[in-house]
Design a protein around this motif. Structure first.
Motif, PDB file in Angstrom:
ATOM      1  N   GLU A 108     -36.500  72.739  -2.989  1.00  0.00           N
ATOM      2  CA  GLU A 108     -35.823  72.171  -1.820  1.00  0.00           C
ATOM      3  C   GLU A 108     -34.374  72.649  -1.749  1.00  0.00           C
ATOM      4  OE1 GLU A 108     -35.596  67.748   0.172  1.00  0.00           O
ATOM      5  OE2 GLU A 108     -35.189  67.923  -1.974  1.00  0.00           O
ATOM      6  N   THR A 109     -33.720  72.725  -2.897  1.00  0.00           N
ATOM      7  CA  THR A 109     -32.309  73.101  -2.942  1.00  0.00           C
ATOM      8  C   THR A 109     -32.097  74.589  -2.712  1.00  0.00           C
ATOM      9  OG1 THR A 109     -31.896  71.309  -4.523  1.00  0.00           O
ATOM     10  CG2 THR A 109     -30.225  73.054  -4.365  1.00  0.00           C
ATOM     11  N   HIS A 110     -32.938  75.424  -3.320  1.00  0.00           N
ATOM     12  CA  HIS A 110     -32.653  76.859  -3.347  1.00  0.00           C
ATOM     13  C   HIS A 110     -33.623  77.717  -2.531  1.00  0.00           C
ATOM     14  CE1 HIS A 110     -29.607  76.265  -6.427  1.00  0.00           C
ATOM     15  NE2 HIS A 110     -30.462  75.511  -7.093  1.00  0.00           N
ATOM     16  N   CYS A 111     -34.769  77.191  -2.167  1.00  0.00           N
ATOM     17  CA  CYS A 111     -35.806  78.042  -1.574  1.00  0.00           C
ATOM     18  C   CYS A 111     -36.220  77.637  -0.162  1.00  0.00           C
ATOM     19  CB  CYS A 111     -37.054  78.043  -2.465  1.00  0.00           C
ATOM     20  SG  CYS A 111     -36.735  78.365  -4.203  1.00  0.00           S
ATOM     21  N   ALA A 112     -36.103  76.348   0.168  1.00  0.00           N
ATOM     22  CA  ALA A 112     -36.659  75.857   1.434  1.00  0.00           C
ATOM     23  C   ALA A 112     -36.008  76.504   2.645  1.00  0.00           C
ATOM     24  CB  ALA A 112     -36.522  74.338   1.514  1.00  0.00           C
ATOM     25  N   ARG A 113     -34.745  76.868   2.540  1.00  0.00           N
ATOM     26  CA  ARG A 113     -34.061  77.446   3.702  1.00  0.00           C
ATOM     27  C   ARG A 113     -34.658  78.784   4.122  1.00  0.00           C
ATOM     28  NH1 ARG A 113     -30.388  77.694  -0.545  1.00  0.00           N
ATOM     29  NH2 ARG A 113     -29.858  79.800  -1.276  1.00  0.00           N
TER      30      ARG A 113
ATOM     31  N   GLN B 273     -39.647  77.367   3.883  1.00  0.00           N
ATOM     32  CA  GLN B 273     -40.292  76.119   4.268  1.00  0.00           C
ATOM     33  C   GLN B 273     -40.335  75.977   5.782  1.00  0.00           C
ATOM     34  OE1 GLN B 273     -42.008  73.666   2.558  1.00  0.00           O
ATOM     35  NE2 GLN B 273     -42.468  73.149   4.675  1.00  0.00           N
ATOM     36  N   THR B 274     -41.532  75.964   6.343  1.00  0.00           N
ATOM     37  CA  THR B 274     -41.691  75.755   7.771  1.00  0.00           C
ATOM     38  C   THR B 274     -40.991  74.460   8.181  1.00  0.00           C
ATOM     39  OG1 THR B 274     -43.805  76.896   7.813  1.00  0.00           O
ATOM     40  CG2 THR B 274     -43.373  75.353   9.594  1.00  0.00           C
ATOM     41  N   GLY B 275     -40.172  74.553   9.234  1.00  0.00           N
ATOM     42  CA  GLY B 275     -39.442  73.391   9.707  1.00  0.00           C
ATOM     43  C   GLY B 275     -38.063  73.245   9.109  1.00  0.00           C
ATOM     44  N   MET B 276     -37.732  74.068   8.096  1.00  0.00           N
ATOM     45  CA  MET B 276     -36.424  73.956   7.444  1.00  0.00           C
ATOM     46  C   MET B 276     -35.699  75.295   7.343  1.00  0.00           C
ATOM     47  SD  MET B 276     -37.325  71.317   4.306  1.00  0.00           S
ATOM     48  CE  MET B 276     -35.638  71.308   3.696  1.00  0.00           C
TER      49      MET B 276
ATOM     50  N   LEU C  74     -38.290  82.510  11.116  1.00  0.00           N
ATOM     51  CA  LEU C  74     -39.563  82.349  10.414  1.00  0.00           C
ATOM     52  C   LEU C  74     -39.342  82.293   8.918  1.00  0.00           C
ATOM     53  CD1 LEU C  74     -41.714  84.998  12.325  1.00  0.00           C
ATOM     54  CD2 LEU C  74     -41.848  82.522  12.585  1.00  0.00           C
ATOM     55  N   PRO C  75     -40.219  81.616   8.192  1.00  0.00           N
ATOM     56  CA  PRO C  75     -40.186  81.713   6.726  1.00  0.00           C
ATOM     57  C   PRO C  75     -40.401  83.152   6.294  1.00  0.00           C
ATOM     58  CG  PRO C  75     -41.555  79.868   7.418  1.00  0.00           C
ATOM     59  CD  PRO C  75     -41.250  80.660   8.659  1.00  0.00           C
ATOM     60  N   SER C  76     -39.800  83.552   5.186  1.00  0.00           N
ATOM     61  CA  SER C  76     -39.871  84.938   4.743  1.00  0.00           C
ATOM     62  C   SER C  76     -40.707  85.068   3.482  1.00  0.00           C
ATOM     63  CB  SER C  76     -38.459  85.484   4.486  1.00  0.00           C
ATOM     64  OG  SER C  76     -37.838  84.759   3.436  1.00  0.00           O
ATOM     65  N   GLY C  77     -41.018  86.317   3.163  1.00  0.00           N
ATOM     66  CA  GLY C  77     -41.686  86.621   1.908  1.00  0.00           C
ATOM     67  C   GLY C  77     -43.118  86.161   1.810  1.00  0.00           C
ATOM     68  N   GLY C  78     -43.731  85.770   2.926  1.00  0.00           N
ATOM     69  CA  GLY C  78     -45.121  85.321   2.876  1.00  0.00           C
ATOM     70  C   GLY C  78     -45.288  83.921   2.309  1.00  0.00           C
ATOM     71  N   ILE C  79     -44.182  83.217   2.039  1.00  0.00           N
ATOM     72  CA  ILE C  79     -44.253  81.838   1.541  1.00  0.00           C
ATOM     73  C   ILE C  79     -43.727  80.928   2.648  1.00  0.00           C
ATOM     74  CG2 ILE C  79     -43.528  80.230  -0.251  1.00  0.00           C
ATOM     75  CD1 ILE C  79     -43.080  82.576  -2.099  1.00  0.00           C
TER      76      ILE C  79
ATOM     77  N   GLY D 162     -41.155  95.098  -2.454  1.00  0.00           N
ATOM     78  CA  GLY D 162     -40.998  94.160  -3.544  1.00  0.00           C
ATOM     79  C   GLY D 162     -41.649  92.842  -3.190  1.00  0.00           C
ATOM     80  N   PHE D 163     -41.432  91.838  -4.022  1.00  0.00           N
ATOM     81  CA  PHE D 163     -42.079  90.553  -3.830  1.00  0.00           C
ATOM     82  C   PHE D 163     -41.673  89.913  -2.511  1.00  0.00           C
ATOM     83  CE2 PHE D 163     -42.094  85.902  -5.033  1.00  0.00           C
ATOM     84  CZ  PHE D 163     -43.443  85.754  -4.793  1.00  0.00           C
ATOM     85  N   LEU D 164     -40.423  90.044  -2.123  1.00  0.00           N
ATOM     86  CA  LEU D 164     -39.939  89.388  -0.926  1.00  0.00           C
ATOM     87  C   LEU D 164     -39.430  90.363   0.130  1.00  0.00           C
ATOM     88  CD1 LEU D 164     -37.920  86.478  -2.566  1.00  0.00           C
ATOM     89  CD2 LEU D 164     -40.192  86.371  -1.573  1.00  0.00           C
TER      90      LEU D 164
END
Length: 829
Positions: free
Chosen positions: A114-119, A122-125, A130-135, A643-645
């Motif tokens: 939530e702190t480091h990745c959701a931005r 996470q859909t809606g955040m 759009l969310p990136s990296g396929g997550i 790469g991964f992302l």
């Protein structure tokens, strides 16, 4: 791993043997003048020989439909490109970000995400469109832990989700820049590690469910052809058996059917929406009539020309004869990925090559509508999609609104809509028109579904967005990669429920007394810019027709699959990396048969076969392996381009496998390593007691530089030691190859004292290393102190063969590492 000395005294040998029990015995030469480290262990993925048997096609007993299927808007409400004013459905209103789980370690991991990745994920955040990296749903920890590509239960070192944080590959918007206070703290990275380490293998297990076999599929197809009789040649079949057999939940299968329905209606000129007909209760095999889509047999053959050669399954001759095609069945995830992207998307829609012709096809004369003022416009200064201002323009068409979006790379000079609001063409009354870089078209099909197309500034159709126009979806503008949007389903990632309305800001600007715009230009431009209420009515009417068409076809408009728009979610099931079980489901083979097949693979693709047994392959690699298994000639093994992302190559491709695919107790084995980039290799062994030793480089093989595409063996051909399998314990092998010659952080070789560098308890080593790296980044002055202390220690230990200043210099780790990693878990029951 355990090392013993061939000619050592019996007493010395016994002491070494009692020190640790490991999977391998490393046999060393008789020279015992150097102290011998305790037994070593290595890294990685669960080997098939010891992996728990998972029944293909079984479903998780939790059936977490609320985890994987999400209803609601996928975009920020203020996204400035076109948002439907239609009242949201109850499902959309009920959308919620996944809640923090109750279990303690999962809850800690959730807070980190939530702190480091959701931005970004996470859909809606998300801060980007759009969310990136396929997550797309990073806060749904229940879904994350069931993804074998991201998480290896009990093995954080083999889990991408942990690895990208521990090695500072992510978050992308933190590590390429300062301040370091924004990066995950050591204790947060440790929380993710502990969460994964605590997961049992059962979280990715499937409970008993009979798989959909090849024989069952053939029987269902034959029955459908028999019922159709003379019309059998018009029938085609779409299979989702590969997803059903790979443990997709019942709710996911329902959503996949809706995704297929959506993508096929999106390339149909039929006057009515078409609903797919399932042939089995699990909704994994569907039949369609080409005529219902407005297709002919040639359209199906056009589709097949885009299919990889290995995709064609053998079918009974009578089925092929009745169908009139060599391949009447295709996988639904592949079909969605292929049909929803250019150039196939354009070909199946038979779209004309110019914007003028496409508009005419929809009963629209763009120039005439602009001259007469029947077009309606809305301008925005700042776009979340492009780098400059943006203009949305609606034309009344024969089937509904014909929408054009003018994209600009800048907002200066003749790309400033607020200085040059007239255009896009020069006319006697428009001497200086605005100059867009590209134009997007979104228009209705006869069945009510929307279609899209991209054009350059001259109105010529293009397949993907022009570089430099779109903003980046991850990272900062300097280091990140262009999204490269293509027409088709990728457009619907944003336009989930149709046109996205934008609040016009030009009219308010032009009518203000402080506006810096010529009166004649303002007088000519204002009639084209609608009021907010008028634009809302126009957008709402167009989207209502689209919504009704989806409902008629059996599609819930606000449904998401794990936070992602339906068609993109299904297409990404094909495009994404596959672990062993996912690849197995695509083959339709029994587990033992597929393992035996991988075991016998020889030649250049052998590393791919070995990697798949222990980890995951990217789609291009998997296609190459499948083709080789079927004896189909292919060009050279593809080099992963991302790469991964990221869409660019930002990781080194590293493969690790054993020379014996399924070794047994007491076998002598070699570890094989291959890389796609020149780099410096380090291999660490971690035994079942958690003790770690660096196997490579060592005193016998100190040169650890690898050449691209040149496989090496550990031990080398003339190395005076051997690796022997001891099947009573498990061992993890961790390989890392980096462009920097320095050893990975925390590792300091002293071959004067140890033939193999001992790291001790692996968990303690990892924790200490991450804390030290964080401290060094926060306090760069400490690097100089550490360098001085290290040089002095080297001087004291020097035997005369090596001077202190010959030792490699300690360096502050790069903020974004350029490396490759591979993990292998061997043995252990």
């Amino acid at each position: 791993m355990h090392r013993t000395i061939a000619s050592a005294s019996r007493k010395s040998w016994r002491c070494a043997a009692l020190a640790v029990v490991a999977m391998f015995f490393v046999t060393l030469p008789a020279d015992t003048t150097k102290a011998q480290p305790p037994p070593v262990n290595i890294v990685v993925a669960q080997a098939p020989v010891s992996a728990p048997v998972v029944t293909p096609g079984a479903v998780d007993s939790r059936s977490p439909s609320n985890n994987s299927l999400i209803y609601g808007p996928a975009l920020p409400a203020d996204l400035p490109v076109l948002t439907t004013p239609v009242a949201p459905s109850p499902a959309a209103v009920g959308f919620q970000i996944p809640k923090r789980p109750q279990e303690a370690r999962a809850a800690k991991a959730y807070v980190v995400f939530e702190t480091h990745c959701a931005r970004c994920h996470q859909t809606g955040m998300t801060e980007r469109p759009l969310p990136s990296g396929g997550i797309t749903n990073i806060l749904n920890v229940d879904t994350l832990m069931r993804d074998p590509v991201l998480v290896r239960p009990g093995l954080p070192d083999a889990s991408k989700l942990y690895d990208v944080m521990a090695t500072r590959h992510a978050p992308l918007d933190v590590y390429p820049q300062t301040p370091v206070t924004r990066e995950p703290r050591p204790e947060e990275i440790q929380a993710v590690r502990e969460w994964i380490a605590d997961l049992g293998l059962g979280v990715q297990a499937c409970h008993a469910r009979a798989p959909l076999t090849t024989e069952t599929i053939e029987a269902l197809v034959a029955e459908a052809q028999a019922l159709e009789r003379d019309g059998a040649s018009d029938l085609r079949f779409i299979s989702l058996a590969q997803l059903y057999n790979a443990c997709a939940t019942p709710d996911e299968m329902v959503a996949f059917r809706q995704a297929l329905t959506k993508v096929l209606n999106g390339v149909s000129w039929s006057p009515e929406p078409v609903a797919l007909t399932p042939l089995d209760p699990g909704e994994s095999l569907f039949v369609i009539r080409l005529a219902d889509l407005g297709w002919v047999a040639a359209d199906w053959e056009t589709l097949l020309r885009s299919a990889p050669q290995w995709l064609n399954p053998p079918l009974p001759p009578d089925i092929i004869a009745k169908a009139g095609t060599s391949t009447p069945i295709v996988p639904g995830d592949w079909l969605t990925a292929a049909v929803s992207d250019t150039p196939l998307y354009y070909a199946l829609l038979r779209l004309p090559p110019t914007l003028t012709e496409l508009a005419r096809l929809n009963g629209v004369d763009v120039d005439q509508n602009i001259r007469t003022g029947s077009a309606r416009r809305a301008a925005t200064r700042t776009s979340a999609v492009t780098r400059g201002n943006r203009l949305s323009e609606r034309h009344p068409g024969s089937l509904g609104g014909f929408w054009l979006i003018y994209d600009f790379a800048t907002s200066s000079d003749e790309q400033d809509l607020f200085a040059y609001p007239l255009g896009p063409k020069r006319t006697p009354s428009v001497r200086t028109p605005f100059k867009p870089d590209q134009v997007r078209a979104m228009f209705p099909l006869p069945n009510g579904f929307f279609a899209t197309a991209l054009f350059d500034a001259a109105g010529t159709r293009i397949e993907r967005a022009i570089p430099g126009v779109e903003t980046s979806y991850s990272g900062d503008d300097i280091t990140s990669v262009e999204p490269g949007t293509t027409a088709g389903a990728r457009c619907f990632s944003c336009h989930v429920e149709g046109i996205i309305g934008v609040k016009d800001v030009f009219r308010g600007y032009a009518e203000a007394p402080t506006a810096r715009i010529a009166s004649d230009i303002k007088a000519a431009a204002l009639p084209l810019f609608s009021s907010d209420s008028e634009m809302s009515l126009l957008v709402g009417g167009d989207n209502e027709r689209y919504r009704n068409a989806m409902l008629a076809a059996g599609i819930e408009p606000s449904l998401r699959i794990n936070g992602e728009e339906l068609t993109n979610a299904l297409a990404n099931r094909y495009r994404g990396a596959k672990a062993f079980d996912g690849a197995l489901a695509e083959t339709g083979l029994a587990r033992d048969a597929f393992l035996a097949m991988l075991t016998t693979v020889q030649g250049p693709v052998a590393p791919l076969a070995r990697r798949l047994q222990h980890g995951a392959l990217q789609r291009t690699e998997l296609n190459h392996l499948f083709a080789a298994i079927k004896g189909i000639d292919q060009p050279g093994i593809p080099t992963p381009t991302g790469g991964f992302l990221r869409d660019e190559k930002s990781e080194i491709g590293l493969s690790m496998w054993l020379d014996k695919p399924r070794p047994v107790k007491d076998d002598l084995v070699d570890i094989k390593i291959e890389t796609d980039t020149d780099c410096f290799l380090t291999v660490v062994s971690v035994n079942d007691e958690g003790q770690a030793t660096v196997l490579f480089p060592n005193d016998f093989e100190p040169d650890n530089q690898l050449e691209a595409r040149k496989a090496v063996a550990i031990p080398g051909l003339n190395a005076p030691y051997q690796l022997r399998l001891k099947a009573s314990s498990a061992e993890t092998l961790l390989a890392r190859c980096t462009v920097a010659p320095d050893p990975p952080s925390g590792i300091e070789h002293d071959f004067e004292r140890q033939k193999f560098t001992v790291l001790g308890n692996w968990e303690n080593f990892i924790r200490d290393t991450i804390e030290t790296e964080a401290d060094l980044r926060a306090n760069p002055q400490k690097v100089v102190q550490a360098q001085t202390a290290r040089a002095e220690a080297q001087r004291r230990r020097s035997t005369g063969r090596q001077r202190a200043n010959d030792a490699p210099q300690m360096r502050l780790p790069e903020r974004v590492l350029r490396d490759g990693r591979a993990v292998l878990v061997i043995g252990g029951g």
